[in-house]
Structures are given as structure tokens and as C-alpha cells.
Design an enzyme around this catalytic site. Structure first.
Site, short mmCIF file in Angstrom:
data_model
loop_
_atom_site.label_atom_id
_atom_site.label_comp_id
_atom_site.label_asym_id
_atom_site.label_seq_id
_atom_site.Cartn_x
_atom_site.Cartn_y
_atom_site.Cartn_z
CE LYS A 53 35.00 77.43 -13.22
NZ LYS A 53 34.02 76.56 -13.90
CB SER A 304 39.11 82.94 -16.85
OG SER A 304 40.16 82.01 -17.04
#
Length: 406
Positions: A53, A304
């Protein structure tokens, strides 16, 4: 509608170089053998802040004007986007406010505060936090950094796709976690602009399949719940921009169950020596459970993020062990006489099962007089081993109830 382009992603790669680190693309012999393919793990759980992110947040913040920097930034997030915004803002000396759901993992809340952001807890899921953040933005004039439905954010996430192609030019398939859709939108644009034949497939938690429902309906819709251990992709409504890009660029989206996700988390710990959160494990869950045909293909799984609460991890490990046949709970009734429990334990030991816990109850109205109820948790090798243990118990005449916690 504005479209994300390869040039946008390439510009983002230049913008965020000082904010991020290039994460490894690790070939896994173990998972390659298990799936009859060539598996590579793109380890974004090793990224700064423990998640991809920071890429999108850093790209967005790098483009702020002097006036926008003065008013600061605000974001809503279940945790990973929060940390990315907080880190990027602190690097630029920019005030940051983050609204997080009250259900966000404690580790992510503490880490976000540790990067210097003002954290406000509100609502149960991301969408509640989003509405609150927009209210605050209207009052303060801060720039809202959307976690996925923003071209600059999508471009930042897309830099992962560029890195994959640089490290593995002949990749066949890329499996990408999907929540709101920013990550897969950026990756798909980057990869397919350069290598159109590469398959890019999204993986969602079945309990939070907002993008799958949007594609089925033809437009983003608000789903009833997004209750999944993969909190990083627990989004009740897909993004508008991301929906349009996914329709154009992504080959397919499939879902995985909660048990499949928990088993994948456990597998990554044991086989890859890597800690991944629920959202970071869905690509592996899809590969191990044949949700996508990747036979004899070079396949990249995007891991992720790795920000997971330690207490929650303990629950997931227990669930994963049960799911994989590595742990078993059963209950039986024994005559309450000396030596009877010992006989049962000897029987179990002969079958090479390991006793983890034993609970013996006599004083309960459901237990017959002069009997005891015994509940055991056993460590086993697999389901075949469990059946062998239970067969021995059955042949010895013990009544039992298996897996009472399921």
C-alpha cells in the site's frame, strides 16, 4: 472516464523510488511441486510498512501542491493503506489523519500511530471509516487519499507489475488479491500493456466478494457483509474506476474460502518461512486449491502484506491445523476407574498421535454416574492418519464424537 496508462505507472516508479524497497520475487520449489507449475512469490509482505500500500500512497502524496501539503492528508483504511499514507506523509512533513474501523487489528492501529498519524477509530468495516473520513475532509480541506479508487494510487500499485516483468519476463500468469481493486488494476495495466498474453487473475475472499458481485451485476453494488479474516480486502463496494479497469484488463476473478485462506497462512509460515496476513495469502490459497489452471505455467503469486495481529494469528494457526488434518478434537465417555484414561492414552500413542490437551469432566448432569467425559486435542499427520487413530479407538469399543469444534 480517465484511464490508467503504462506511462502513468512508469512515472510512478520514478516518483516512489525513495519511499519503497524493491521486494524479492522468490521461486518456491515446494509450491511448484504441489501445483505442477513454476511458482514465484512476489513478497510485498517484506515491503516498508509490511504491505504494497505504501506504493500508491507515496505516488499520490508526491504529487501534492504546496497548498495541499499545508492542509494535510486524510485517509480511511483497515490498516495497510493507513500505514502507507502515514509513512509517506511523515517523510514529507505533512499532517495525516487516518480513520480506521474499530475492528482493525491492534498491530495495524499501533503501527499507524507510530508513523506519526492522528488515528480515529470509527465503524465496523472499511466503508464506515470511509464515510467518516469524507465528513472530516469536508470540514478540514485535507486531501483525501483513496486506498484504491484513484489513478495515482493505482499507478503506484502498478509498479509491482513492472518489477515482476523485469525479474521474470516470461511469466505466464499472475494471481493478485482483490478488495477494492486498486492493486490488480495497476498491475494488470502495467503487465498487459507490455505483455498482452500474460493472464492476470484476481483472488477475492468469498465472504467479501464485492468485485465479483459488481462484475456479475454489471456495476459496483453494496454487498451485505464483508466478514472475512482477510481484513485487508474486506470491502463492501468495489471502486468505480477500478471496476472499469478490471473489466478491460483483468482475465478473471475467483474466490477462496475462509478455511482455504487460513490454511494458506499456515502453509506460508511452515513452507516458505514467511508471515502473511489473510489478504496476502489468498493468491496461494487459490493456487493450492486449483481455483485457477496454472499447470506447467510460470505463475507469480502476489503476497500483498504481512501485517497480522499476533493474537489473531494464534487462532488462524489453530484453524489451519484443523483444516489440514493436522489437529483433531474428539470426545468420549470412560468408566471412572483408575487406569482407564491411561489405556486410552497408550492406544493413541501406539498410533503415533500426539496428545496436546486432555479435559476430564465427571460432575456434569450430561455425564452418567460413575463415568467421565474426556475431550482430547490430538496432533496428527493428515486426515488419513486421523482415520487410522479413530479406527483403533472404535475397535477398542470407545464411543466418540469427532471434531466437536467444527
Amino acid at each position: 472516464m480517465e484511464n490508467l496508462t503504462l506511462m502513468n505507472v512508469q512515472e510512478a516508479q520514478a516518483n516512489i523510488g525513495s519511499y519503497i524497497q524493491r521486494t524479492p520475487l522468490d521461486h518456491s520449489q515446494t509450491y511448484s511441486k504441489m501445483t505442477n507449475s513454476e511458482i514465484y512469490l512476489k513478497l510485498e509482505n517484506m515491503q516498508k510498512t509490511g504491505s504494497f500500500k505504501v506504493r500508491g500512497a507515496a505516488n499520490k502524496i508526491s504529487k501534492l501542491t504546496s497548498l495541499e501539503k499545508k492542509y494535510g492528508v486524510i485517509a480511511s483504511s483497515a490498516g495497510n493503506h493507513a500505514q502507507g499514507v502515514a509513512l509517506a506523509a511523515s517523510r514529507g512533513g505533512i499532517p495525516a489523519t487516518i480513520v480506521m474501523p474499530e475492528s482493525a487489528p491492534i498491530a495495524k492501529i499501533d503501527a499507524t500511530r507510530g508513523y506519526g498519524a492522528n488515528v480515529i477509530l470509527y465503524g465496523n468495516v472499511y466503508d464506515d471509516a470511509y464515510e467518516k473520513a469524507k465528513e472530516i475532509q469536508a470540514v478540514t480541506g485535507a486531501t483525501f487519499i483513496h486506498p484504491f479508487d484513484d489513478l495515482d494510487v493505482m499507478a503506484g500499485q502498478g509498479t509491482i507489475g513492472l518489477e515482476i516483468l523485469e525479474d521474470l519476463p516470461d511469466v505466464d500468469t499472475v494471481l493478485v488479491p482483490v478488495g477494492g481493486g486498486g492493486l490488480i488494476s495497476g498491475i494488470a495495466v502495467a503487465i498487459k500493456s507490455l505483455r498482452p498474453k500474460v493472464r492476470v487473475i484476481g483472488i477475492q475472499a468469498a465472504e467479501a466478494a464485492s468485485m465479483s458481485e459488481a462484475l456479475r451485476s454489471g456495476h459496483p453494488i453494496l454487498i451485505d457483509t464483508a466478514n472475512t479474516l482477510a481484513d485487508g480486502i474486506a470491502v463492501k463496494r468495489a471502486g468505480d474506476l477500478t471496476f472499469d479497469h478490471i473489466k478491460q484488463w483483468v482475465d478473471d476473478i475467483v474466490t477462496v474460502t475462509e478455511d482455504e485462506i487460513s490454511a494458506a497462512i499456515l502453509s506460508l509460515m511452515e513452507r516458505a518461512k514467511s508471515i502473511a496476513e489473510g489478504a496476502g495469502s489468498v493468491a496461494l490459497a487459490a493456487a493450492l486449491n486449483a481455483k485457477v489452471d496454472i499447470t506447467k505455467q510460470k505463475t507469480v503469486l502476489v503476497i500483498s502484506g504481512g501485517n497480522i495481529d499476533v493474537n489473531f494469528l494464534a487462532q488462524i494457526i489453530e484453524r489451519g491445523l484443523l483444516t489440514n488434518g493436522r489437529s483433531m478434537v474428539f470426545r468420549t465417555i470412560l468408566p471412572d476407574r483408575p487406569g482407564n484414561l491411561e489405556k486410552l492414552l497408550i492406544l493413541i500413542a501406539k498410533e503415533r498421535a500426539n496428545v496436546l490437551t486432555v479435559e476430564q469432566v465427571r460432575y456434569d448432569l450430561s455425564v452418567p454416574l460413575r463415568y467421565a467425559r474426556v475431550t482430547m486435542t490430538l496432533e496428527t499427520l493428515n486426515y488419513e492418519h486421523q482415520e487410522k487413530v479413530l479406527q483403533s479407538i472404535r475397535e477398542a469399543g470407545y464411543p466418540f464424537q469427532k471434531d466437536i469444534r467444527h
